[in-house]
Design an enzyme around this catalytic site. Structure first.
Site, short mmCIF file in Angstrom:
data_model
loop_
_atom_site.label_atom_id
_atom_site.label_comp_id
_atom_site.label_asym_id
_atom_site.label_seq_id
_atom_site.Cartn_x
_atom_site.Cartn_y
_atom_site.Cartn_z
N CYS A 188 0.85 -1.19 0.00
CA CYS A 188 0.00 0.00 0.00
C CYS A 188 0.88 1.23 0.00
CB CYS A 188 -0.89 0.02 1.23
SG CYS A 188 0.07 0.15 2.73
N CYS B 243 3.45 1.70 2.66
CA CYS B 243 4.70 0.94 2.46
C CYS B 243 5.68 1.83 1.70
CB CYS B 243 4.47 -0.31 1.61
SG CYS B 243 3.44 -1.55 2.36
N ASP C 16 8.55 32.78 -27.35
CA ASP C 16 9.65 33.28 -28.15
C ASP C 16 9.09 33.49 -29.56
OD1 ASP C 16 12.40 33.79 -28.67
OD2 ASP C 16 12.48 31.88 -29.73
N ASP D 206 12.05 27.37 -28.60
CA ASP D 206 12.53 26.23 -29.37
C ASP D 206 13.77 25.63 -28.73
OD1 ASP D 206 14.33 28.19 -29.94
OD2 ASP D 206 13.75 28.44 -32.02
N ASP E 150 17.07 29.96 -25.99
CA ASP E 150 16.26 30.44 -24.86
C ASP E 150 16.29 29.49 -23.67
OD1 ASP E 150 14.86 28.67 -26.42
OD2 ASP E 150 13.49 30.19 -27.18
P1 ADP Z 1 14.60 36.17 -31.38
O1 ADP Z 1 14.44 36.74 -30.04
O2 ADP Z 1 13.48 36.55 -32.26
O3 ADP Z 1 14.87 34.71 -31.39
P2 ADP Z 1 17.44 36.89 -31.64
O4 ADP Z 1 17.60 37.24 -30.23
O5 ADP Z 1 18.13 35.71 -32.18
O6 ADP Z 1 15.89 36.87 -32.07
O7 ADP Z 1 17.93 38.13 -32.51
C1 ADP Z 1 17.35 39.40 -32.32
C2 ADP Z 1 17.68 40.32 -33.43
O8 ADP Z 1 19.08 40.50 -33.49
C3 ADP Z 1 17.28 39.84 -34.77
O9 ADP Z 1 15.95 40.21 -35.08
C4 ADP Z 1 18.28 40.54 -35.67
O10 ADP Z 1 17.85 41.84 -35.92
C5 ADP Z 1 19.51 40.62 -34.84
N1 ADP Z 1 20.48 39.55 -35.10
C6 ADP Z 1 21.03 38.73 -34.19
N2 ADP Z 1 21.90 37.87 -34.76
C7 ADP Z 1 21.89 38.15 -36.09
C8 ADP Z 1 22.57 37.62 -37.22
N3 ADP Z 1 23.46 36.63 -37.13
N4 ADP Z 1 22.29 38.16 -38.39
C9 ADP Z 1 21.41 39.15 -38.52
N5 ADP Z 1 20.75 39.70 -37.49
C10 ADP Z 1 20.98 39.23 -36.29
MG MG Z 2 15.19 32.59 -30.95
#
Ligand code: ADP
Ligand code: MG
Length: 748
Positions: free
Chosen positions: A17, A20, A433, A633, A637
């Site tokens: 039970c 236990c 996100d 995803d 994040d």
């Molecule tokens: P999210 O929060 O939508 O996942 P990120 O944090 O990855 O987006 O990026 C935020 C912003 O930073 C993008 O919208 C872009 O403007 C810029 N950014 C970041 N990394 C890159 C990259 N490698 N090339 C172009 N833009 C970038």
């Molecule tokens: Mg992202």
């Protein structure tokens, strides 16, 4: 000293039970070095985490065996199943025996056929004694053993109550049989003792059957494993057992074959039925370089793939392990139940003794009981002891958790533990996100806008593609893809570097080149008012605009657009109906973010949040008193997923990152987030119903068993009925939990 934590799932035999399970748990926790111990009566397993420098399996084994239970170690599900079946057979045999003997005893006593056919009273009693005694000590042996063991450990459990109740009836009857003359109205109660044991065994039997059924999800998952594999050896196809496939082996798949292990296609294309893993019923097309998951079924093509994960590392094995761990974990609500269960038995014993004393010393004469007061009081004592068995109480929560997590797994919703399952139903705020979660995450270039005299679209694109060549960022990939489709030479860059949440930089033709958002431009001292305005002009309709600078000068912009996931709007609407507030969090600029949010019906937007700040934003929301879930995803994040009360990782598809998130959604469908919350709510509802049945029933029945209805109505609870009711209560709780199997999310 280095700490080396080890986590083990150990099967335990002989638990009767929930108390236990509780006793074992307490004992395990007292072992030095043991950090976490959860024992589940329903799954008959212990999840133990210990420091292997201080404790080992032998210490666990010794502790479990000292308590009188069987240490079965880490057995696999097939073995566990055999044990369960063995146990089921034993209980059934005992049940049949006690049911036959018990009912004969009862019929003989009710019809009074023995004495009316001329047998002496003592002989009649003796015949009844002969019938009831094997039930008491053979069928009931397990209860005596259980009670004795827990007594040795100065603890009590359900067995204590059964032994106390039935032994009282049996012993009294036996004394009467031995010297009927010393009693004014000699009567025996052999039917009571025998029938109580019969009913309790019946309850145990049905409970064991239901338990096997409840754990069906794991069995189903195990059943998915492929048995055989065809491997290429020296150019020849050889059939082997699938557990003999090694990492690196080339495996051949013909149409209709089950994929034996995880791997990557090296030759051919095909479509696969992945529904057993992902819950997605549409077949998926795959070609060279894509990943295959064991247990899925190859439908059309002939392909060769290289094994990347075998044995315990395959996705299926990971899922099984995760579900197993979840099923053995304890819901927070269970801790309260455990506390109550722990004091329940001693309390019941005290109450029943008090009931006995009350009626025997005072009540019986005061309320004018006719007949023998000792018998009357003893019967009440037995009824209280029997009705109060906390058996259903201990099953209420774990069975619901087992069925709930199992059903989730079938739907591709992996819930890591009972705590997550319980908490998910309470979510008030859901933070999404943007990129890859609400949107598909594969943006496409929509506009290339040159800004400088003498520089064309292709120049902007080629420099941009050059910077992003090695980038993993979706925007970077979109730019490279676009450039490649135009078939022009992409200059080589040096010193590529990404700046999280801002952009990327590299050196092209000796010149510093950058690509990114406003934050990045302003860091580089390149954000002028006119640049800002031009960017804003293109930030319409949810497009993301990045600027490209080469040699300290902004030369142009590129706009990319991502598409919303098909069910995003539907999911957000559904959550709203369920009273959950949705928030979008993104590193993108406000205009773009707002446009996307509007498309999917989200009102609150947190924009320009750097990846590292997302967790802090979640914390802020929590500090405002909200129970927050983060849906992401799992790529950049993870900290936010960890900070949230519930982290939901979505669309991990065939690449389950089990470390991230409390809930992992395999399909890339936002409606499954809704389904997870609904499943959680349903499970909690089941737990509540079950607890109500178990507790309500025990507490409501105790006063009746104690004779509270006797003075006004003359109603007493027959101990046999009490036993039947108790058995029924356990069964109803388990059956109610099993109904969760029918959970069906909307649209699937
Ligand atoms: P999210 O929060 O939508 O996942 P990120 O944090 O990855 O987006 O990026 C935020 C912003 O930073 C993008 O919208 C872009 O403007 C810029 N950014 C970041 N990394 C890159 C990259 N490698 N090339 C172009 N833009 C970038
Ligand atoms: Mg992202």
């Amino acid at each position: 000293m280095r700490t080396a934590d080890e986590e083990k799932i150990i099967s335990i035999g002989g638990m009767h039970c929930a108390t236990c399970a509780l006793n074992i748990e307490e004992t395990l926790r007292e072992i030095p070095g043991v950090k976490v111990a959860n024992v589940s009566f329903a799954s008959e397993k212990a999840n133990v985490k210990y420091d292997s420098n201080k404790a080992d399996q032998n210490a666990l084994k010794a502790a479990i065996e000292d308590l009188g239970y069987k240490f079965l170690g880490e057995i696999d599900e097939a073995q566990a199943e055999r044990k369960r079946e063995e146990e089921l057979r034993t209980i059934r045999t005992l049940l049949i025996m006690s049911a036959v003997l018990g009912s004969i005893t009862m019929v003989l006593m009710i019809s009074n056929v023995l004495m009316s056919s001329g047998l002496s009273m003592q002989l009649s009693f003796f015949i009844l004694f002969l019938l009831a005694t094997p039930v008491q000590f053979v069928a009931g042996y397990r209860f005596y053993i259980g009670a004795y063991r827990s007594l040795l450990n100065k603890k009590t459990n359900m067995d204590t109550l059964i032994v106390l109740g039935t032994s009282t009836a049996w012993l009294y009857s036996t004394i009467v049989m031995l010297s009927p003359d010393s009693f004014p109205n000699p009567e025996v109660y052999f039917d009571t003792s025998a029938m109580i044991i019969t009913f309790i065994l019946a309850g145990k039997y049905l409970e064991a059957v239901a338990k096997t059924r409840a754990s069906g999800a794991i069995r189903k998952l195990i059943g998915l494993r492929a048995k055989k594999a065809v491997v290429l050896k020296d150019g020849k196809e050889v059939e082997v057992d699938s557990d003999q496939v090694m990492v690196g082996d080339i495996v051949v798949l013909r149409p209709g074959d089950k994929v034996p292990v995880d791997g990557t296609i090296v030759e051919g294309t095909t479509t696969l039925d992945e529904s057993m893993i992902t819950g997605e019923s549409m077949p998926v097309e795959k070609g060279v370089g894509t990943e295959l998951v064991g247990a899925t079924i190859n439908k059309t093509g002939y392909v060769k793939f290289q094994a990347t994960k075998v044995g315990r590392d395959t996705m299926l094995s990971q899922i099984i392990k995760l579900v197993e761990e979840a099923q053995g974990s304890k819901a927070p609500i269970q801790r309260i139940v455990d506390k109550v269960a722990g004091i329940f038995v001693p309390t019941v014993i005290i109450i029943s003794v008090a009931v006995f004393l009350f009626w025997y010393l005072f009540g019986a004469s005061y309320f004018g009981v006719t007949g023998d007061h000792l018998i009357f009081s003893l019967i009440l004592f037995v009824a209280v002891v029997v009705i109060a068995c906390p058996c259903a109480m201990g099953l209420a929560t774990p069975t619901a958790i087992i069925v709930g997590t199992g059903r989730g797994a079938e739907l591709g919703i992996l819930i890591k533990n009972a705590e997550a399952l319980e908490e998910a139903g309470k979510i008030q705020t859901m933070v999404f996100d943007k990129t890859g979660t609400l949107t598909i995450g594969r943006p496409l270039v929509t506009d290339v806008i040159p800004l400088k005299q003498g520089i064309g679209e292709n120049d902007v694109l080629s420099i941009a593609a050059s910077i992003e060549k090695g980038s993993e960022h979706p925007i970077g990939k979109a730019i490279v893809l676009e450039a490649e489709s135009k078939h022009f030479q992409i200059p080589t860059a040096e010193g590529f570097e990404t700046i999280s949440g801002k952009g990327a930089r590299a050196i092209i033709n000796g010149k510093e080149s950058i690509l990114g958002n406003r934050l990045f431009l302003s860091d580089a001292g390149l954000l002028s008012q006119s640049v800002d305005r031009s960017m804003s002009d293109h930030e319409t309709a949810g497009k993301t605009v990045v600027a490209i600078a080469h040699g300290g000068e902004v030369i142009g912009f590129i706009a990319v657009a991502d598409t919303l996931k098909p069910n995003a709007r539907l999911a957000i609407e559904e959550l709203k109906r369920m009273g959950i507030k949705s928030i979008m969090i993104t590193g993108d600029n406000e205009a773009t973010a707002k446009a996307i949010a509007a498309q999917c019906g989200i009102d609150i937007v947190l924009s320009q949040v750097l990846p590292g700040e997302k967790a802090a934003k979640i914390q802020e929301l929590q500090e405002q008193g909200s129970i927050v879930a983060m849906v992401g995803d799992g790529i950049n994040d993870a900290p936010a997923l960890a900070q949230a009360n519930i982290g939901i990782a979505i669309g991990s598809g065939t690449d389950v990152a089990v470390e991230t998130g409390d809930i992992i959604i395999i399909r890339d469908d936002l409606m499954d987030v809704v389904a997870a919350v609904k499943l959680s709510r349903r499970t909690i509802q089941k737990i509540r119903q079950n607890l109500f049945w178990a507790f309500g029933y025990n507490t409501a029945a105790i006063p009746v068993a104690a004779g509270i209805l006797f003075p006004p109505f003359g109603i007493l609870l027959n101990p046999i009925i009490a036993a039947a009711a108790m058995a029924f209560s356990s069964v109803s709780v388990v059956t109610n939990a099993a109904l969760l199997k029918r959970f069906r999310p909307s649209g699937r």
